[in-house]
Scaffold this active site. Structure first.
Site, PDB file in Angstrom:
ATOM      1  N   SER A   1      -7.267  -5.927  -5.550  1.00  0.00           N
ATOM      2  CA  SER A   1      -8.323  -6.572  -4.765  1.00  0.00           C
ATOM      3  C   SER A   1      -9.629  -6.598  -5.557  1.00  0.00           C
ATOM      4  CB  SER A   1      -8.540  -5.820  -3.442  1.00  0.00           C
ATOM      5  OG  SER A   1      -9.305  -4.663  -3.659  1.00  0.00           O
ATOM      6  N   SER A   2     -10.541  -7.446  -5.118  1.00  0.00           N
ATOM      7  CA  SER A   2     -11.835  -7.516  -5.809  1.00  0.00           C
ATOM      8  C   SER A   2     -12.588  -6.194  -5.655  1.00  0.00           C
ATOM      9  CB  SER A   2     -12.653  -8.694  -5.279  1.00  0.00           C
ATOM     10  OG  SER A   2     -12.503  -8.849  -3.883  1.00  0.00           O
TER      11      SER A   2
ATOM     12  N   ASP B   1       0.827  -1.208   0.000  1.00  0.00           N
ATOM     13  CA  ASP B   1       0.000   0.000   0.000  1.00  0.00           C
ATOM     14  C   ASP B   1       0.864   1.262   0.000  1.00  0.00           C
ATOM     15  OD1 ASP B   1      -2.315   1.479   0.036  1.00  0.00           O
ATOM     16  OD2 ASP B   1      -2.606   1.322   2.197  1.00  0.00           O
ATOM     17  N   GLY B   2       0.335   2.315  -0.613  1.00  0.00           N
ATOM     18  CA  GLY B   2       0.997   3.620  -0.547  1.00  0.00           C
ATOM     19  C   GLY B   2       1.531   4.136  -1.869  1.00  0.00           C
TER      20      GLY B   2
ATOM     21  N   ASN C   1     -10.934  -3.229  -5.871  1.00  0.00           N
ATOM     22  CA  ASN C   1     -10.206  -2.188  -6.625  1.00  0.00           C
ATOM     23  C   ASN C   1     -10.862  -1.836  -7.959  1.00  0.00           C
ATOM     24  OD1 ASN C   1      -6.862  -3.139  -5.503  1.00  0.00           O
ATOM     25  ND2 ASN C   1      -8.212  -1.530  -4.741  1.00  0.00           N
ATOM     26  N   TRP C   2     -11.831  -2.661  -8.438  1.00  0.00           N
ATOM     27  CA  TRP C   2     -12.535  -2.309  -9.684  1.00  0.00           C
ATOM     28  C   TRP C   2     -13.270  -0.985  -9.525  1.00  0.00           C
ATOM     29  CZ3 TRP C   2     -11.136  -5.151 -13.681  1.00  0.00           C
ATOM     30  CH2 TRP C   2     -10.806  -6.491 -13.512  1.00  0.00           C
TER      31      TRP C   2
ATOM     32  N   ARG D   1     -12.158   1.744  -8.473  1.00  0.00           N
ATOM     33  CA  ARG D   1     -11.282   2.909  -8.709  1.00  0.00           C
ATOM     34  C   ARG D   1     -11.610   3.530 -10.069  1.00  0.00           C
ATOM     35  NH1 ARG D   1      -5.467   2.482  -5.856  1.00  0.00           N
ATOM     36  NH2 ARG D   1      -6.284   1.763  -3.887  1.00  0.00           N
TER      37      ARG D   1
ATOM     38  N   TRP E   1       2.766   8.018  -2.440  1.00  0.00           N
ATOM     39  CA  TRP E   1       4.172   8.195  -2.852  1.00  0.00           C
ATOM     40  C   TRP E   1       4.217   9.145  -4.048  1.00  0.00           C
ATOM     41  CZ3 TRP E   1       7.047   7.619  -7.235  1.00  0.00           C
ATOM     42  CH2 TRP E   1       8.442   7.549  -7.081  1.00  0.00           C
TER      43      TRP E   1
ATOM     44  N   ARG F   1      -0.584   9.209 -10.177  1.00  0.00           N
ATOM     45  CA  ARG F   1      -0.660   7.947  -9.416  1.00  0.00           C
ATOM     46  C   ARG F   1      -0.030   6.801 -10.193  1.00  0.00           C
ATOM     47  NH1 ARG F   1      -4.125   7.512  -5.217  1.00  0.00           N
ATOM     48  NH2 ARG F   1      -4.471   5.314  -5.649  1.00  0.00           N
TER      49      ARG F   1
ATOM     50  N   ILE G   1      -6.586  -5.349   7.435  1.00  0.00           N
ATOM     51  CA  ILE G   1      -6.277  -6.488   6.550  1.00  0.00           C
ATOM     52  C   ILE G   1      -6.926  -6.320   5.174  1.00  0.00           C
ATOM     53  CG2 ILE G   1      -6.439  -9.003   6.308  1.00  0.00           C
ATOM     54  CD1 ILE G   1      -5.918  -9.370   9.150  1.00  0.00           C
TER      55      ILE G   1
HETATM   56  C1  FPP Z   1      -1.982   0.302  -3.260  1.00  0.00           C
HETATM   57  O1  FPP Z   1      -1.560   1.625  -3.371  1.00  0.00           O
HETATM   58  C2  FPP Z   1      -1.589  -0.434  -4.405  1.00  0.00           C
HETATM   59  C3  FPP Z   1      -2.439  -1.017  -5.290  1.00  0.00           C
HETATM   60  C4  FPP Z   1      -3.900  -0.943  -5.187  1.00  0.00           C
HETATM   61  C5  FPP Z   1      -1.927  -1.741  -6.418  1.00  0.00           C
HETATM   62  C6  FPP Z   1      -0.723  -2.545  -6.096  1.00  0.00           C
HETATM   63  C7  FPP Z   1       0.067  -2.628  -7.287  1.00  0.00           C
HETATM   64  C8  FPP Z   1       1.403  -2.617  -7.369  1.00  0.00           C
HETATM   65  C9  FPP Z   1       2.297  -2.613  -6.207  1.00  0.00           C
HETATM   66  C10 FPP Z   1       2.044  -2.640  -8.629  1.00  0.00           C
HETATM   67  C11 FPP Z   1       2.335  -4.052  -9.017  1.00  0.00           C
HETATM   68  C12 FPP Z   1       1.126  -4.531  -9.491  1.00  0.00           C
HETATM   69  C13 FPP Z   1       0.760  -5.331 -10.419  1.00  0.00           C
HETATM   70  C14 FPP Z   1      -0.365  -4.891 -11.229  1.00  0.00           C
HETATM   71  C15 FPP Z   1       1.323  -6.665 -10.552  1.00  0.00           C
HETATM   72  P1  FPP Z   1      -2.659   2.737  -3.405  1.00  0.00           P
HETATM   73  O2  FPP Z   1      -2.875   3.108  -4.816  1.00  0.00           O
HETATM   74  O3  FPP Z   1      -3.865   2.301  -2.666  1.00  0.00           O
HETATM   75  O4  FPP Z   1      -1.905   3.871  -2.644  1.00  0.00           O
HETATM   76  P2  FPP Z   1      -2.543   5.011  -1.722  1.00  0.00           P
HETATM   77  O5  FPP Z   1      -3.201   4.304  -0.571  1.00  0.00           O
HETATM   78  O6  FPP Z   1      -1.353   5.791  -1.308  1.00  0.00           O
HETATM   79  O7  FPP Z   1      -3.485   5.785  -2.584  1.00  0.00           O
END
Ligand code: FPP
Length: 233
Positions: free
Chosen positions: A60-61, A15-16, A63-64, A66, A20, A28, A180
């Site tokens: 995740s299921s 996460d993050g 994340n669609w 977004r 970042w 993003r 979690i």
């Molecule tokens: C969480 O960060 C990250 C994700 C939802 C995607 C995870 C994906 C990767 C680490 C790239 C590798 C992935 C693949 C497709 C194999 P966030 O976007 O929720 O960050 P935030 O909480 O800071 O907004």
């Protein structure tokens, strides 16, 4: 090589990425691209540390939900990653598996998944599980459906057999949140959980080592008392 001090199964909630990127005034998408680099680094480090199984939460299921452009970008990164990872993973002896409901992915992405799984099937050094369109509740349901289809009673033992991956020893979550998020719910029943503020794109081999050192100091009681664990058998 493994011992009781090295967790056999490490799982990571990466996460993050968004924060970042935001803190650097970048889109993003750039955070996710750097997230892939972090995943490459950590996979290499995990192999070197003798971890037998690494499971990472890529999509995740939920994340669609977004923005469509971000979902499309993550799908593109995933497909690109699979094509790039095949050879180096195979050479490193890493077997890649994708866990989750892949039926929602495009035929092209499903083919790339199958190809990479096939190309790396002989890997015996480490298993890398990419959780994509994965949800812990979905996993429990699909395990229950499979147990029922085989005419088995639903018990912790039968369900455990059909879960996508076995129990987790060490669960790491980056990005400062302490939850979690429907990741490996069943498998984390007795996991040691390491939360860090480090944003995923910054996560390094040193950070993995810090989590491993922390894990070494945990007393895993699995419901028993300390005294029982210390008593001679
Ligand atoms: C969480 O960060 C990250 C994700 C939802 C995607 C995870 C994906 C990767 C680490 C790239 C590798 C992935 C693949 C497709 C194999 P966030 O976007 O929720 O960050 P935030 O909480 O800071 O907004």
């Amino acid at each position: 090589m493994s011992d009781t001090l090295t967790p056999a199964h490490v799982a990571i909630i990466m996460d993050g990425n968004g924060r970042w990127a935001k803190s650097r005034l970048l889109p993003r998408a750039e955070g996710h691209r750097q997230g892939v680099q972090a995943l490459n680094r950590v996979t290499e480090a995990a192999v070197r540390r003798g971890i037998a199984r690494l499971t990472v939460f890529a999509f995740s299921s939920e994340n669609w939900a977004r923005p469509a452009a971000e979902v499309a970008m993550l799908m593109q990164l995933f497909g690109q990653g699979l094509r790039r990872w095949c050879e180096p993973l195979d050479e490193a002896g890493v077997r890649l598996r994708v866990i989750g409901d892949r039926s929602a992915f495009s035929p092209g992405l499903q083919a790339a998944i199958a190809e990479c799984e096939h190309a790396t099937a002989g890997g015996t050094r480490m298993e890398l599980n990419i959780a994509a369109n994965y949800g812990g509740r979905w996993d429990v349901c699909q395990a229950a459906a499979r147990a029922a289809a085989e005419g088995l009673a639903v018990t912790p033992e039968t369900l455990g057999r059909f879960m996508s991956v076995p129990d987790v020893d060490l669960l790491i979550r980056t990005g400062g949140e302490c939850r979690i998020s429907n990741f490996l719910l069943w498998q984390s029943a007795y996991a040691e959980i390491f939360f860090t503020d480090r944003l995923w794109p910054d996560f390094s081999a040193d950070d993995l080592d810090e989590a491993l050192r922390w894990y070494e100091g945990r007393e895993r009681r699995f419901g028993r008392t300390s005294e029982q664990l210390r008593a001679p058998h």
